[in-house]
Design an enzyme around this catalytic site. Structure first.
Site, PDB file in Angstrom:
ATOM      1  N   GLY A  64     -73.336 -70.629  31.278  1.00 16.85           N
ATOM      2  CA  GLY A  64     -72.988 -70.800  32.685  1.00 16.85           C
ATOM      3  C   GLY A  64     -72.828 -72.263  33.023  1.00 16.85           C
ATOM      4  N   SER A  65     -73.072 -72.589  34.264  1.00 16.42           N
ATOM      5  CA  SER A  65     -72.821 -73.940  34.753  1.00 16.42           C
ATOM      6  C   SER A  65     -73.876 -74.921  34.263  1.00 16.42           C
ATOM      7  CB  SER A  65     -72.800 -73.955  36.283  1.00 16.42           C
ATOM      8  OG  SER A  65     -74.116 -73.752  36.797  1.00 16.42           O
ATOM      9  N   THR A  66     -73.494 -76.180  34.190  1.00 14.04           N
ATOM     10  CA  THR A  66     -74.434 -77.220  33.787  1.00 14.04           C
ATOM     11  C   THR A  66     -75.553 -77.356  34.806  1.00 14.04           C
ATOM     12  OG1 THR A  66     -72.727 -78.402  32.557  1.00 14.04           O
ATOM     13  CG2 THR A  66     -74.639 -79.687  33.263  1.00 14.04           C
ATOM     14  N   LYS A  72     -78.901 -59.921  31.315  1.00 10.65           N
ATOM     15  CA  LYS A  72     -78.801 -60.092  32.758  1.00 10.65           C
ATOM     16  C   LYS A  72     -77.361 -60.418  33.143  1.00 10.65           C
ATOM     17  CE  LYS A  72     -78.653 -62.868  35.604  1.00 10.65           C
ATOM     18  NZ  LYS A  72     -77.544 -63.115  36.604  1.00 10.65           N
ATOM     19  N   GLU A 106     -75.232 -72.809  26.725  1.00  6.99           N
ATOM     20  CA  GLU A 106     -73.815 -73.089  26.543  1.00  6.99           C
ATOM     21  C   GLU A 106     -73.248 -73.309  27.931  1.00  6.99           C
ATOM     22  OE1 GLU A 106     -70.174 -72.843  26.920  1.00  6.99           O
ATOM     23  OE2 GLU A 106     -70.199 -70.770  26.199  1.00  6.99           O
ATOM     24  N   CYS A 128     -64.681 -72.314  30.180  1.00  5.49           N
ATOM     25  CA  CYS A 128     -65.374 -73.591  30.002  1.00  5.49           C
ATOM     26  C   CYS A 128     -64.714 -74.478  28.956  1.00  5.49           C
ATOM     27  CB  CYS A 128     -66.840 -73.353  29.647  1.00  5.49           C
ATOM     28  SG  CYS A 128     -67.081 -72.314  28.196  1.00  5.49           S
ATOM     29  N   GLU A 147     -65.794 -80.456  36.222  1.00  2.00           N
ATOM     30  CA  GLU A 147     -65.229 -79.174  35.826  1.00  2.00           C
ATOM     31  C   GLU A 147     -64.770 -78.424  37.076  1.00  2.00           C
ATOM     32  OE1 GLU A 147     -66.277 -75.758  32.606  1.00  2.00           O
ATOM     33  OE2 GLU A 147     -67.873 -76.251  34.030  1.00  2.00           O
ATOM     34  N   ALA A 152     -76.956 -74.972  36.658  1.00  2.79           N
ATOM     35  CA  ALA A 152     -77.941 -73.921  36.410  1.00  2.79           C
ATOM     36  C   ALA A 152     -78.669 -74.162  35.098  1.00  2.79           C
ATOM     37  CB  ALA A 152     -77.261 -72.562  36.411  1.00  2.79           C
ATOM     38  N   GLY A 153     -77.942 -74.686  34.099  1.00  5.30           N
ATOM     39  CA  GLY A 153     -78.562 -74.972  32.811  1.00  5.30           C
ATOM     40  C   GLY A 153     -79.680 -75.984  32.914  1.00  5.30           C
TER      41      GLY A 153
END
Length: 502
Positions: free
Chosen positions: A252-254, A200, A274, A308, A406, A256-257
């Site tokens: 991706g971003s924390t 994706k 990650e 990152c 970040e 979204a994680g």
């Protein structure tokens, strides 16, 4: 600027491997790769792809919705259950990976220019990604004969057979900053182990995925084993929650994680994450700044700061604090800012106007909280592009917002420390733990400090990742590991079979 893609139904020429070929790009870019074919999105949705340097659309691409992701997952499940790939030998799968790597190398210029236009990455960063992809594929292909796919053990109760099974259908979600390069830590081990994949790509950078699907198709990957559906964040949740998906791998971003981890947790679904970083580079008092700073400075804002594992917190001993700040200012101030397709450019634009605005908000916050702006902090004098000039802050306390969060832009902070223990404490005083580095003349001293840093990857006198070693984060920088044998095991289920000899 070399424009490879144009909007509409036009044809474009590519210089690939020393020969010119012509392709009708709309046949690929305006469709989705599902089940071994090219299909029109269920809602016919096309989105303009905007070049961050020109701020103008240069192509249109297909964007999938939940129905398209459902179709892709079902194609992946059908291919997995058929056994055409999942039951092939590791050596047979390795041969396809090797061939795909060769094709990647042949089309490297096309991939690189696509990424430069989609992301705004400097050409050197874009050129690295297809070649890194080939290294991933080749290294994983070599593991086909090295991994113990099935092994006999002497169990406590008798003989024991331990087997590695492919985990199944993998949803691989990649970010926009290194869209091609960050696909391979997922694709290479997933395909080697016999999984089927739905890749994706993000809506910001949908084009590379179509080219990647072409490569694997030409390499001989069976239909349905790799499906590529670019989608926005809302539609992507359909992939994460699909009942036929066995594992989600996300970079991706924390923020979204966290959402993905929660959704996978509700379903007892495997996931690898990650995520973000706020990495510290510790410069020891005895460091030779003439050698250290030229190596360290690029790692503070690689890919226009959108990396990152950038070393965004530089920790300098108080006895040499001013020297470090001045040396970094000189090195960063010499970075060339401009058109990312120009090989001489070091720093290009940010991926979007929204990202530029976000970075500018952080710069304003740093000034408001009392940090000293040494360099940059504004838009460079360029007629176009979503730029923020390379920015350096000094007199930064580790509690400041610019040292905690970040930023994901070309902004670096320099923080003073008193002694080794203080440096380690500051480095570890972060919600993140993805990367880091230690710079000094005594390798053993630097290694000892590196061992004390709670971060997944800490380099000594360099800023690198090694493909053979596990990469991933402590704390809010993620779950699981990519790279190395550990990354392969993320895509297998372990089965124990105790038995008796008749």
């Amino acid at each position: 600027m070399c424009t490879l893609f144009r909007s509409g139904k036009s044809r474009a020429n590519f210089e690939i491997g020393g020969r010119e070929m012509t392709s009708t790009l709309s046949d690929v870019l305006e469709r989705l790769a599902i089940g071994g074919g090219w299909v029109t999105p269920s809602d016919g949705r096309l989105v303009p792809v905007v070049d961050p340097y020109t701020e103008e659309p240069f192509a249109h691409a297909a964007l999938g919705g939940p129905a398209d992701l459902d179709r892709a997952v079902r194609a992946a499940r059908a291919s997995f259950d058929s056994g055409v790939w999942s039951e092939a030998t590791p050596q047979q799968r390795a041969a396809v990976l090797t061939r795909a790597g060769e094709l990647m190398a042949a089309r490297a210029p096309q991939f690189a220019h696509t990424i430069t236009h989609e992301v705004g990455s400097p050409l050197a960063i874009a050129e690295m990604q297809p070649h890194a992809g080939r290294r991933f594929l080749d290294w994983h292909a070599a593991q086909a004969s090295a991994v113990a796919w099935e092994e006999e053990r002497a169990g406590v109760l008798g003989p024991l057979l331990v087997r590695r099974h492919p985990v199944g259908v993998v949803g691989a979600i990649v970010p926009w900053n290194y869209p091609l390069g960050l696909s391979f830590p997922k694709l290479a081990p997933a395909l080697l182990t016999g999984c089927s994949v739905v890749l994706k790509p993000p809506e910001e950078t949908p084009l590379f995925g179509a080219l990647l699907a072409q490569v694997f198709d030409e390499a001989g990957l069976p239909a349905g084993v790799l499906n590529v559906v670019a989608a926005d964040r809302a539609a992507s949740e359909a992939l994460v929650t699909h009942p036929l998906v066995d594992k989600i791998s996300f970079t991706g971003s924390t923020r979204a994680g966290r959402r993905i981890a929660a959704l996978c947790g509700e379903r007892i679904r495997r996931c690898g994450l990650e995520l973000g970083g706020k990495s510290a580079a510790i410069v020891l008092p005895g460091a030779d700044l003439d050698a250290v700073v030229p190596a360290l400075a690029p790692s503070t804002m690689s890919n226009n700061g959108q990396t990152c594992m950038n070393q965004t917190r530089v920790l300098a001993h108080r006895s040499r604090y001013s020297e470090v700040v001045d040396a970094l200012a000189e090195a960063i101030g010499a970075f060339v800012v401009g058109d990312p397709a120009d090989p001489a450019v070091d720093v290009g634009p940010l991926v979007s106007a929204a990202q530029r605005d976000r970075v500018e908000d952080y710069v304003a916050t740093g000034i408001r909280e009392g940090a000293r702006l040494v360099l940059g902090g504004a838009r460079p004098d360029l007629p176009r592009g979503w730029f923020v000039a390379p920015t350096l802050f000094a007199d930064v306390d580790n509690g400041m917002t610019i040292a905690r969060e970040e930023i994901f832009g070309p902004v670096v902070t320099v923080i003073p420390y008193d002694d080794e223990a203080d440096a380690v404490a500051i480095a570890n005083d972060s919600d993140y733990g993805l990367s880091g580095s230690v710079w000094g003349p005594d390798t053993q001293q630097a290694l000892e400090i590196a061992r004390r840093i709670r971060s997944g990857n800490v380099a000594v006198n360099q800023h690198v990742l090694d493909l053979a070693g596990p990469f991933g984060g402590f704390k809010q920088s993620g779950l699981g590991r990519e790279y190395g044998r550990e990354g392969i095991d993320e895509y297998v289920e372990l089965q124990s079979i105790p038995y008796t000899v008749a």
